[in-house]
Design a protein around this motif. Structure first.
Motif, mmCIF file in Angstrom:
data_model
loop_
_atom_site.group_PDB
_atom_site.id
_atom_site.type_symbol
_atom_site.label_atom_id
_atom_site.label_comp_id
_atom_site.label_asym_id
_atom_site.label_seq_id
_atom_site.Cartn_x
_atom_site.Cartn_y
_atom_site.Cartn_z
ATOM 1 N N LEU A 173 13.130 2.109 -7.687
ATOM 2 C CA LEU A 173 12.606 2.503 -6.380
ATOM 3 C C LEU A 173 13.263 1.617 -5.317
ATOM 4 O O LEU A 173 12.962 0.423 -5.232
ATOM 5 N N ASP A 174 14.172 2.210 -4.565
ATOM 6 C CA ASP A 174 14.796 1.463 -3.470
ATOM 7 C C ASP A 174 13.911 1.634 -2.243
ATOM 8 O O ASP A 174 13.879 2.703 -1.620
ATOM 9 N N ASP A 188 6.643 10.862 5.325
ATOM 10 C CA ASP A 188 5.806 9.669 5.242
ATOM 11 C C ASP A 188 6.293 8.800 4.073
ATOM 12 O O ASP A 188 6.197 9.219 2.911
ATOM 13 N N PRO A 189 6.790 7.600 4.343
ATOM 14 C CA PRO A 189 7.317 6.778 3.242
ATOM 15 C C PRO A 189 6.236 6.343 2.254
ATOM 16 O O PRO A 189 6.516 6.164 1.064
ATOM 17 N N VAL A 190 5.014 6.189 2.756
ATOM 18 C CA VAL A 190 3.921 5.806 1.848
ATOM 19 C C VAL A 190 3.634 6.952 0.873
ATOM 20 O O VAL A 190 3.427 6.732 -0.329
ATOM 21 N N ILE A 193 6.158 6.859 -1.894
ATOM 22 C CA ILE A 193 5.890 5.839 -2.925
ATOM 23 C C ILE A 193 4.691 6.239 -3.778
ATOM 24 O O ILE A 193 4.691 6.054 -5.001
ATOM 25 N N ASP A 194 3.698 6.851 -3.126
ATOM 26 C CA ASP A 194 2.525 7.297 -3.884
ATOM 27 C C ASP A 194 2.860 8.489 -4.779
ATOM 28 O O ASP A 194 2.143 8.769 -5.746
ATOM 29 N N GLY A 195 3.948 9.182 -4.462
ATOM 30 C CA GLY A 195 4.280 10.397 -5.204
ATOM 31 C C GLY A 195 5.148 10.181 -6.419
ATOM 32 O O GLY A 195 5.235 11.062 -7.284
ATOM 33 N N ALA A 235 4.406 -0.741 -2.187
ATOM 34 C CA ALA A 235 5.008 -0.382 -3.480
ATOM 35 C C ALA A 235 4.557 -1.347 -4.575
ATOM 36 O O ALA A 235 4.269 -0.945 -5.709
ATOM 37 N N ARG A 236 4.497 -2.620 -4.231
ATOM 38 C CA ARG A 236 4.071 -3.626 -5.206
ATOM 39 C C ARG A 236 2.614 -3.402 -5.631
ATOM 40 O O ARG A 236 2.283 -3.485 -6.820
ATOM 41 N N ARG A 237 1.785 -3.078 -4.664
ATOM 42 C CA ARG A 237 0.382 -2.824 -5.007
ATOM 43 C C ARG A 237 0.271 -1.615 -5.934
ATOM 44 O O ARG A 237 -0.573 -1.572 -6.817
ATOM 45 N N ARG A 238 1.124 -0.631 -5.696
ATOM 46 C CA ARG A 238 1.025 0.595 -6.505
ATOM 47 C C ARG A 238 1.687 0.438 -7.868
ATOM 48 O O ARG A 238 1.161 0.920 -8.869
#
Lengths: 281, 279
Positions: A173-174, A188-190, A193-195, A235-238
């Motif tokens: 994941l860049d 939405d970048p979040v 990452i969630d996807g 990203a780290r949290r996810r």
């Protein structure tokens, strides 16, 4: 999902830093190499790599596999890559959701594709063939893109998720690429990452980019910006304990500045760990 | 549109650069939410392609840039990128074809000094990442008896290139890589003759040395597999008897010192022996 063990905090290995790395043996957990820079008969790059490999884990990151190209897979390239992997024994091998040319031409860029069912089936089949050839799971990275296509039938993160699951590959994941592409295309970048399937993510890339006001370009020639650090934290949290690194490919700063960026990464992760410990208590 | 057709169209647009040919592709692009024009966004790829390739050439050819001057050098690079698109996945090898392109192209082939510099600089780059071999020390000769010397043949480091260059190439290169390189080198002052050079790698860095004509002939013969005794006779013949074995021994000593020799063997009648007759 069986994944390689996390390596900690790493840096992209670049020739400009060879001497400093060998002289000071800096507190870095691992290095990532650009595979093509070492696919050579001999000489200084391979000699330096052998010395650094003696002390650090290495990850091989390629830019020329052209996974999405409609040209046949370049088996000469893959054979050279495999030979390098036998020498380096990397923790994993990665490349991109991209193509680099057709009709035998190489454009030396990571080019975009329309996110269609045809593209998906095509890249899945090629990742599977590469994995069979290399006898290991491939790690595939989301690329920065500057154009998107009316023919696309799904979002980029839907494409990446489906690709990873069908090809049974792992993901790099860049985070900077997510940010750059989200800015350029207005997603939405979040949500990106969630996807993506977090359980398949084995590595984060962090880097700087150039802000051209109407669009941003993935130049790797600047420090990581605040928006990308914020996205990194998400990203780290996810994704949890994933190997993370800084890429720098131009406008090289003193090595200590890259170590400072790695420390910033560590600080964010320590804060997340503390919060989790407190909430669990 | 099928993926293959899309990629052909996109590549065509990158190779041609911005222009009328982009229209079919531009119709396929979504609008930018930030107000960037499709031409601007496509231009990121088009300009990036040319800049990257130009940078590869410039990195490998500081001497050629100095000989041609910045403006003409850019014209050469444009010609090269237009006419010889890269076909190797490894960007390192894009510049390898430049000297041959110059020799083939009517625009550039008559500029002997520029072609000569391109050849020299390609040899420098090739030497840098040639295969690794361990050089022999001169003491390795002690394993061979004096009876073997006439039939002694040599294996050379794979990085070694022997070049016949336009006179003044090496001096122009030295000036181009100096701390304060001139904007352009006046290569016309170098004369019309030729000079000889060896390029190889020492301690992970490319090295070069101008060769006297007799040493160039001797090195060429030695690398072709001819034995020490044969070379003495051949070079002596070519130089009207002025090369004495002592001169060749002097050359041989420097080849060892410079790490050029990686193997020694005694040529038998079948030319296949590779062991000393008394070791």
């Amino acid at each position: 999902m069986e994944k390689p063990a996390p390596l900690g905090y790493g840096l992209g290995l670049r020739p400009v830093y060879y001497d400093e790395i060998l002289a000071s043996r800096p507190p870095i957990d691992w290095f990532e190499i650009i595979s093509e820079n070492y696919m050579l008969a001999g000489g200084r790059p391979l000699a330096m790599l052998d010395r650094i490999r003696a002390d650090y884990p290495i990850v091989m990151h390629g830019v020329s596999m052209s996974l999405a190209s409609t040209d046949p897979l370049n088996m000469d390239y893959l054979r050279q890559l495999k030979a390098l992997a036998e020498r380096v024994e990397p923790a994993w091998i990665s490349d991109h959701v991209a193509w680099t040319g057709v009709h035998g031409v190489t454009l030396h860029d990571l080019l975009p594709i329309p996110y269609t069912r045809e593209s998906l089936a095509h890249i899945v089949e090629r990742i599977q063939r590469v994995q069979d050839f290399l006898k290991r799971r491939l790690v595939v990275e989301n690329a920065s893109t500057y154009v998107s296509f009316v023919d696309s039938e799904m979002s980029e993160h839907e494409f990446v998720r489906e690709m990873a699951e069908r090809a049974d590959c792992l993901l790099l994941l860049d985070v900077n690429n997510v940010f750059v592409s989200s800015f350029n295309h207005g997603f939405d970048p979040v949500a990106f990452i969630d996807g993506v399937p977090a359980e398949r993510v084995v590595q984060f890339h962090m880097a700087g980019h150039t802000d051209n006001e109407t669009h941003r370009v993935d130049t790797h020639d600047q420090p990581v910006c605040d928006e990308v650090w914020a996205l990194y934290e998400h990203a780290r949290r996810r994704c949890g304990d994933v190997s993370a690194m800084i890429e720098r490919d131009d406008n090289y700063p003193p090595f200590s500045e890259l170590l400072d960026e790695l420390q910033h990464m560590r600080d964010i992760d320590a804060r997340i760990a503390n919060e989790r410990a407190l909430s669990a208590a | 549109m099928k993926l293959a057709d899309f990629q052909s169209l996109f590549q065509q647009s990158m190779l041609a650069g911005a222009g009328e040919a982009d229209k079919p592709l531009l119709k396929k692009l979504r609008s930018s939410p930030r107000g960037a024009t499709p031409e601007t966004l496509l231009g990121v790829y088009q300009s990036g392609y040319r800049l990257r390739l130009a940078d590869f050439v410039a990195q490998d050819h500081p001497g050629l840039r100095a000989v041609l001057g910045a403006e003409t050098f850019e014209t050469l690079i444009d010609d090269y990128i237009d006419q010889r698109p890269s076909r190797d996945p490894n960007a390192r090898f894009f510049t390898t074809g430049l000297p041959d392109f110059m020799k083939d192209c009517p625009t550039w082939r008559d500029d002997a000094r520029a072609v000569s510099m391109a050849l020299f600089e390609r040899a420098m780059v090739d030497a840098f990442d040639a295969a690794d071999k361990t050089p022999l020390a001169v003491q390795a000769l002690a394993e061979f008896s004096s009876n073997d010397w006439q039939r002694l043949a040599f294996d050379f480091d794979p990085s070694l290139a022997l070049l016949e260059l336009a006179a003044g190439t090496i001096a122009a290169y030295d000036a181009a890589i100096s701390e304060e390189p001139p904007e352009k080198i006046d290569a016309s002052a170098a004369g019309d003759g030729i000079e000889y050079a060896a390029v190889w790698r020492v301690d992970h860095e490319s090295a070069y040395r101008q060769l006297e004509p007799d040493e160039y002939v001797a090195l060429c013969e030695a690398r072709a597999g001819h034995a020490f005794g044969d070379i003495c006779q051949m070079t002596a013949f070519q130089q009207s008897g002025e090369i004495a074995p002592e001169r060749l021994a002097q050359c041989l000593s420097s080849w060892f010192q410079e790490g050029l020799i990686i193997g020694l063997r005694v040529r038998g009648d079948d030319q296949s022996s590779n062991t000393p007759s008394s070791a």
